[in-house]
Scaffold this motif. Structure first.
Motif, mmCIF file in Angstrom:
data_model
loop_
_atom_site.group_PDB
_atom_site.id
_atom_site.type_symbol
_atom_site.label_atom_id
_atom_site.label_comp_id
_atom_site.label_asym_id
_atom_site.label_seq_id
_atom_site.Cartn_x
_atom_site.Cartn_y
_atom_site.Cartn_z
ATOM 1 N N LEU A 41 1.112 48.868 44.720
ATOM 2 C CA LEU A 41 1.654 49.353 43.450
ATOM 3 C C LEU A 41 2.856 48.523 42.992
ATOM 4 O O LEU A 41 3.008 48.252 41.799
ATOM 5 C CB LEU A 41 2.038 50.824 43.576
ATOM 6 N N ILE A 42 3.691 48.099 43.930
ATOM 7 C CA ILE A 42 4.823 47.246 43.564
ATOM 8 C C ILE A 42 4.320 45.906 43.028
ATOM 9 O O ILE A 42 4.843 45.375 42.044
ATOM 10 C CB ILE A 42 5.766 47.046 44.770
ATOM 11 N N HIS A 43 3.287 45.378 43.669
ATOM 12 C CA HIS A 43 2.699 44.113 43.199
ATOM 13 C C HIS A 43 2.147 44.260 41.784
ATOM 14 O O HIS A 43 2.366 43.394 40.925
ATOM 15 C CB HIS A 43 1.589 43.671 44.145
ATOM 16 N N GLU A 44 1.441 45.356 41.517
ATOM 17 C CA GLU A 44 0.871 45.585 40.184
ATOM 18 C C GLU A 44 1.977 45.756 39.148
ATOM 19 O O GLU A 44 1.861 45.290 38.008
ATOM 20 C CB GLU A 44 -0.041 46.819 40.195
ATOM 21 N N SER A 45 3.050 46.422 39.537
ATOM 22 C CA SER A 45 4.191 46.594 38.640
ATOM 23 C C SER A 45 4.813 45.244 38.294
ATOM 24 O O SER A 45 5.127 44.965 37.124
ATOM 25 C CB SER A 45 5.237 47.498 39.297
ATOM 26 N N GLN A 46 4.981 44.390 39.291
ATOM 27 C CA GLN A 46 5.552 43.064 39.063
ATOM 28 C C GLN A 46 4.630 42.216 38.202
ATOM 29 O O GLN A 46 5.089 41.475 37.321
ATOM 30 C CB GLN A 46 5.821 42.386 40.403
ATOM 31 N N LYS A 47 3.331 42.320 38.448
ATOM 32 C CA LYS A 47 2.360 41.545 37.676
ATOM 33 C C LYS A 47 2.381 41.935 36.203
ATOM 34 O O LYS A 47 2.233 41.086 35.316
ATOM 35 C CB LYS A 47 0.952 41.754 38.253
ATOM 36 N N ASN A 48 2.580 43.235 35.936
ATOM 37 C CA ASN A 48 2.606 43.729 34.551
ATOM 38 C C ASN A 48 4.015 43.733 33.959
ATOM 39 O O ASN A 48 4.192 44.087 32.789
ATOM 40 C CB ASN A 48 2.023 45.142 34.495
ATOM 41 N N ASN A 49 5.005 43.386 34.795
ATOM 42 C CA ASN A 49 6.406 43.358 34.349
ATOM 43 C C ASN A 49 6.831 44.697 33.761
ATOM 44 O O ASN A 49 7.541 44.776 32.761
ATOM 45 C CB ASN A 49 6.619 42.236 33.313
ATOM 46 N N SER A 50 6.377 45.760 34.401
ATOM 47 C CA SER A 50 6.695 47.107 33.927
ATOM 48 C C SER A 50 6.479 48.102 35.063
ATOM 49 O O SER A 50 5.609 47.903 35.920
ATOM 50 C CB SER A 50 5.807 47.479 32.739
ATOM 51 N N ARG A 51 7.256 49.174 35.048
ATOM 52 C CA ARG A 51 7.048 50.221 36.049
ATOM 53 C C ARG A 51 5.897 51.138 35.652
ATOM 54 O O ARG A 51 5.459 51.966 36.458
ATOM 55 C CB ARG A 51 8.332 51.027 36.249
ATOM 56 N N SER A 52 5.442 51.030 34.408
ATOM 57 C CA SER A 52 4.273 51.782 33.947
ATOM 58 C C SER A 52 3.128 50.790 33.734
ATOM 59 O O SER A 52 3.302 49.784 33.035
ATOM 60 C CB SER A 52 4.575 52.510 32.636
ATOM 61 N N PHE A 53 1.980 51.047 34.321
ATOM 62 C CA PHE A 53 0.884 50.091 34.250
ATOM 63 C C PHE A 53 -0.440 50.781 34.554
ATOM 64 O O PHE A 53 -0.480 51.879 35.121
ATOM 65 C CB PHE A 53 1.114 48.955 35.264
ATOM 66 N N ASP A 54 -1.511 50.140 34.156
ATOM 67 C CA ASP A 54 -2.867 50.594 34.479
ATOM 68 C C ASP A 54 -3.459 49.654 35.510
ATOM 69 O O ASP A 54 -3.182 48.443 35.504
ATOM 70 C CB ASP A 54 -3.759 50.586 33.236
ATOM 71 N N PHE A 106 -0.427 54.429 36.253
ATOM 72 C CA PHE A 106 0.617 54.714 37.229
ATOM 73 C C PHE A 106 1.990 54.446 36.626
ATOM 74 O O PHE A 106 2.135 53.593 35.747
ATOM 75 C CB PHE A 106 0.458 53.842 38.487
ATOM 76 N N LYS A 107 2.987 55.182 37.134
ATOM 77 C CA LYS A 107 4.370 54.937 36.754
ATOM 78 C C LYS A 107 5.233 55.081 38.003
ATOM 79 O O LYS A 107 5.212 56.128 38.675
ATOM 80 C CB LYS A 107 4.839 55.925 35.682
ATOM 81 N N ILE A 108 5.958 54.041 38.336
ATOM 82 C CA ILE A 108 6.864 54.086 39.480
ATOM 83 C C ILE A 108 8.166 54.747 39.035
ATOM 84 O O ILE A 108 8.840 54.266 38.119
ATOM 85 C CB ILE A 108 7.129 52.668 40.032
ATOM 86 N N LEU A 109 8.519 55.855 39.680
ATOM 87 C CA LEU A 109 9.696 56.624 39.296
ATOM 88 C C LEU A 109 10.916 56.257 40.140
ATOM 89 O O LEU A 109 12.047 56.321 39.662
ATOM 90 C CB LEU A 109 9.411 58.126 39.434
ATOM 91 N N ASP A 110 10.685 55.894 41.400
ATOM 92 C CA ASP A 110 11.792 55.579 42.309
ATOM 93 C C ASP A 110 11.442 54.297 43.052
ATOM 94 O O ASP A 110 10.918 54.328 44.174
ATOM 95 C CB ASP A 110 12.005 56.745 43.282
ATOM 96 N N LEU A 111 11.759 53.169 42.426
ATOM 97 C CA LEU A 111 11.378 51.869 42.985
ATOM 98 C C LEU A 111 12.112 51.574 44.290
ATOM 99 O O LEU A 111 11.513 51.051 45.236
ATOM 100 C CB LEU A 111 11.667 50.758 41.964
ATOM 101 N N ASP A 112 13.387 51.933 44.368
ATOM 102 C CA ASP A 112 14.168 51.630 45.572
ATOM 103 C C ASP A 112 13.585 52.333 46.795
ATOM 104 O O ASP A 112 13.429 51.740 47.860
ATOM 105 C CB ASP A 112 15.632 52.025 45.371
ATOM 106 N N THR A 113 13.272 53.616 46.644
ATOM 107 C CA THR A 113 12.696 54.361 47.769
ATOM 108 C C THR A 113 11.304 53.860 48.103
ATOM 109 O O THR A 113 10.919 53.806 49.278
ATOM 110 C CB THR A 113 12.639 55.879 47.442
#
Length: 245
Positions: A179-192, A231-238
């Motif tokens: 999920l972190i990889h997909e977030s980075q690829k889309n440059n957003s914490r919200s992604f499909d 998906f939406k990452i709410l707490d990236l640090d954790t």
């Protein structure tokens, strides 16, 4: 190739022009001008074929002499064991290339199968036409060779990343990494994501039931939210801390 529909030369020429915008995004055509595409396609003898959902472009064990570029739809790169268990290695959409790692080997035998996930149109290019310059000494042939070398390097990097993902033992580690990889690829914490739940489990090589249960726990803990493939990452640090376990 299985299920392929062939086009007449005239129709193919018109269709090829329709997909110039997709080809512009393909790494194989980096630094090649769009106004050179018509001549380029003639030199490399590219042709388009149509496939329906669930068709196989080729099966593991086939000998391959071409690379494919997805023009529309999506395809899956899959590995199957003798018992029929399936592992999704990658899912490719428009502008993505496949087969490049196979045609660069001596035997050119495919270790994986390519299956059409959503009805697709694919451009096929004989590999020899990419790596050998033509008698016209076209400048873009040299660029094609350079681009192919770059693609092979990137493919090797992606395969190493996939191996690292599969080597992770914890379910939460695998999900967090993906999920972190997909977030980075889309440059957003919200992604499909393009994978449904069954496909995601196959991609991670885990049980779907166990994976779904872990996703539910991560949602309850406020790490992420999701609905179907969104998906939406709410707490990236954790979530990143999951990778340090």
């Amino acid at each position: 190739m299985f299920g392929a529909a062939y086009l007449t030369e005239k129709k193919e020429g018109r269709l090829m022009e329709k997909f110039y915008g997709v080809l512009e995004k393909s790494p194989l055509f980096d630094n090649i001008k769009v106004d050179e595409y018509k001549v380029l396609m003639t030199c490399i003898n590219g042709n388009i074929r149509k496939f329906s959902s669930d068709d196989y472009v080729f099966l593991a064990g086939s000998q391959i002499s071409y690379v494919g570029i997805v023009l529309s739809g999506t395809v899956e790169i899959i590995k199957e064991n003798p018992a029929g268990a399936r592992l999704i290695m990658d899912v490719l959409g428009p502008a993505n290339i496949f087969g490049e790692g196979i045609v660069c080997t001596k035997a050119r035998i495919a270790p994986v199968s390519v299956r059409v996930k959503e009805a697709a149109q694919i451009l096929f290019i004989p590999f020899e036409r990419i790596i050998r310059t033509c008698g016209n000494a076209c400048n873009f042939h040299f660029q094609l060779i350079q681009n192919m070398m770059m693609i092979l390097g990137e493919k090797n990097f992606r395969m190493n990343s996939k191996i690292e993902l599969l080597m992770l033992k914890g379910m939460r580690e695998k999900l967090a990494t993906y999920l972190i990889h997909e977030s980075q690829k889309n440059n957003s914490r919200s992604f499909d994501i393009v994978l449904n739940r069954n496909e995601l489990a196959e991609y991670l090589n885990v049980s779907r039931t166990t994976m779904s249960r872990e996703l539910g726990r991560m949602k309850d803990e406020g790490l992420l939210d999701y609905y179907q493939n969104s998906f939406k990452i709410l707490d990236l640090d954790t979530l990143k801390e999951c990778l340090m376990v």
